[in-house]
Design an enzyme around this catalytic site. Structure first.
Site, short mmCIF file in Angstrom:
data_model
loop_
_atom_site.label_atom_id
_atom_site.label_comp_id
_atom_site.label_asym_id
_atom_site.label_seq_id
_atom_site.Cartn_x
_atom_site.Cartn_y
_atom_site.Cartn_z
N ASN A 4 0.72 -1.08 -0.14
CA ASN A 4 -0.12 0.05 -0.44
C ASN A 4 0.65 1.27 -0.28
OD1 ASN A 4 -2.11 -1.73 2.46
ND2 ASN A 4 -2.50 -1.36 0.11
N ARG B 20 -11.21 3.56 -0.44
CA ARG B 20 -9.46 4.45 0.23
C ARG B 20 -8.42 5.18 -0.83
NH1 ARG B 20 -8.77 0.15 4.42
NH2 ARG B 20 -6.68 1.83 5.32
N ARG C 13 -1.01 4.97 9.26
CA ARG C 13 -0.65 4.39 7.76
C ARG C 13 0.22 5.61 7.48
NH1 ARG C 13 -3.06 -0.71 4.58
NH2 ARG C 13 -0.22 -0.78 5.07
N CYS D 109 -1.91 -8.23 -0.05
CA CYS D 109 -1.49 -6.81 0.62
C CYS D 109 0.26 -7.20 1.51
CB CYS D 109 -2.57 -6.73 1.49
SG CYS D 109 -4.38 -7.32 1.13
N HIS E 231 -10.83 -2.19 -0.86
CA HIS E 231 -9.75 -1.85 -2.39
C HIS E 231 -9.50 -2.86 -2.79
CE1 HIS E 231 -6.03 -1.18 0.99
NE2 HIS E 231 -6.45 0.32 0.19
N1 ARG Z 1 -5.85 -3.20 7.78
C1 ARG Z 1 -4.94 -2.64 6.72
C2 ARG Z 1 -5.70 -1.66 6.42
O1 ARG Z 1 -7.04 -1.61 6.10
C3 ARG Z 1 -4.77 -3.44 5.39
C4 ARG Z 1 -3.99 -3.85 4.83
C5 ARG Z 1 -4.76 -4.24 3.27
N2 ARG Z 1 -4.28 -4.58 2.00
C6 ARG Z 1 -4.22 -4.17 1.12
N3 ARG Z 1 -3.45 -3.90 0.12
N4 ARG Z 1 -5.82 -4.91 0.69
O2 ARG Z 1 -4.96 -0.30 5.56
#
Ligand code: ARG
Length: 273
Positions: free
Chosen positions: A65, A142, A89, A268, A174
């Site tokens: 990410n 997101r 993050r 991920c 995502h």
């Molecule tokens: N807990 C993380 C979030 O919500 C999980 C991310 C998972 N990554 C992904 N590429 N879907 O940001």
């Protein structure tokens, strides 16, 4: 491929519908699962590099990410740093930018600061169609539509075509939770995650699309990773196995259930470049 050990991994707050802070993470099991995933990648012929984990950054293990990695006409090897929705993050991003900088990647700044109000979450939403110059770009939960728009503009001089895809089901927050490329022509997808118009766009992008059920999608089958004729995923189902057989991919099952408590699975947990 880049991975980050789960030394400080935990579920602390709710960033997506999978996360339940009241369900504890088993740290020891998480460490074993992460080791097994790394071994599965290595055994599939992938060179796995490591970015050092940082205390207090509980989601840093989700290495997909923090940056988008690309190769274009104007910049041979570049990254686009993400602007993550959640503050904890956002603090992960500089560590990944530093790693890629040290390894010869140029960093492209899209001006995605707090003032812009836009978000872009790396390969969680930005997905290469294998072997092409096309990036499918999910938005809605997101990454923001405006963030994808800025990304698209910045990719023009690189000769990279960006195809926006609207996500409509917050469970599949995502793009990498509902679309999984198998090879240049085929992908798995969960149709319920996409806006109608975006479904048509997807159908135009792939020669073969294999539909998975909501039940399978909730088990993260669309978060598997196709690499060197292997498909590494945490769950298999008869439908998935049929698709993999047609595409001549060998299924490799690796349990990463401790990480699924945070809403992330195989895809991920690495950044592939
Ligand atoms: N807990 C993380 C979030 O919500 C999980 C991310 C998972 N990554 C992904 N590429 N879907 O940001």
């Amino acid at each position: 491929m880049l991975m980050c050990p789960p030394t400080y991994y935990t579920v602390r707050d709710v960033k997506n519908p999978f996360m339940r802070p009241e369900t504890p993470v088993n740290r020891e099991r998480a460490a074993q699962q992460w080791d097994a995933l790394r071994a599965a990648f290595t055994q599939s012929g992938v060179d796995v590099q490591i970015v050092e984990p940082v205390e207090d950054l509980e989601d840093m293990v989700f290495a997909a990410n923090q940056v988008f990695v690309g190769a274009g006409a104007a910049h041979a090897r570049f990254i686009v740093p993400s602007r993550m929705r959640y503050e904890s993050r956002q603090r992960e991003v500089p560590y990944y930018v530093e790693w890629f900088g040290r390894h010869g990647f140029e960093s492209l700044d899209l001006g995605l600061d707090a003032k812009s109000g836009e978000f872009l979450e790396g390969h969680g939403d930005l997905m290469w169609r294998p072997g092409s110059n096309v990036v499918l770009a999910g938005h809605g939960f997101r990454s923001s539509e405006g963030g994808v728009g800025r990304f698209s503009q910045a990719m023009q001089p690189e000769g990279i075509q960006v195809v926006p895809i609207r996500l409509v089901d917050e469970t599949f927050y995502h793009l990498d939770t509902c679309l999984s490329p198998l090879n240049a022509e085929a992908a798995l997808f969960y149709p319920g995650a996409f806006a109608g118009g975006s479904l048509d766009v997807l159908r135009g992008e792939w020669k073969r699309l294999y539909e998975v059920t909501r039940e399978d999608a909730l088990q993260f089958v669309c978060n598997g990773m196709s690499v060197n004729r292997h498909f590494i995923a945490s769950h298999l189902s008869p439908a998935l196995e049929r698709a993999l057989a047609i595409e001549r991919l060998e299924p490799v099952c690796v349990d990463v259930s401790e990480f699924e408590k945070a809403g992330g699975s195989v895809f991920c947990m690495k950044n592939a470049f």
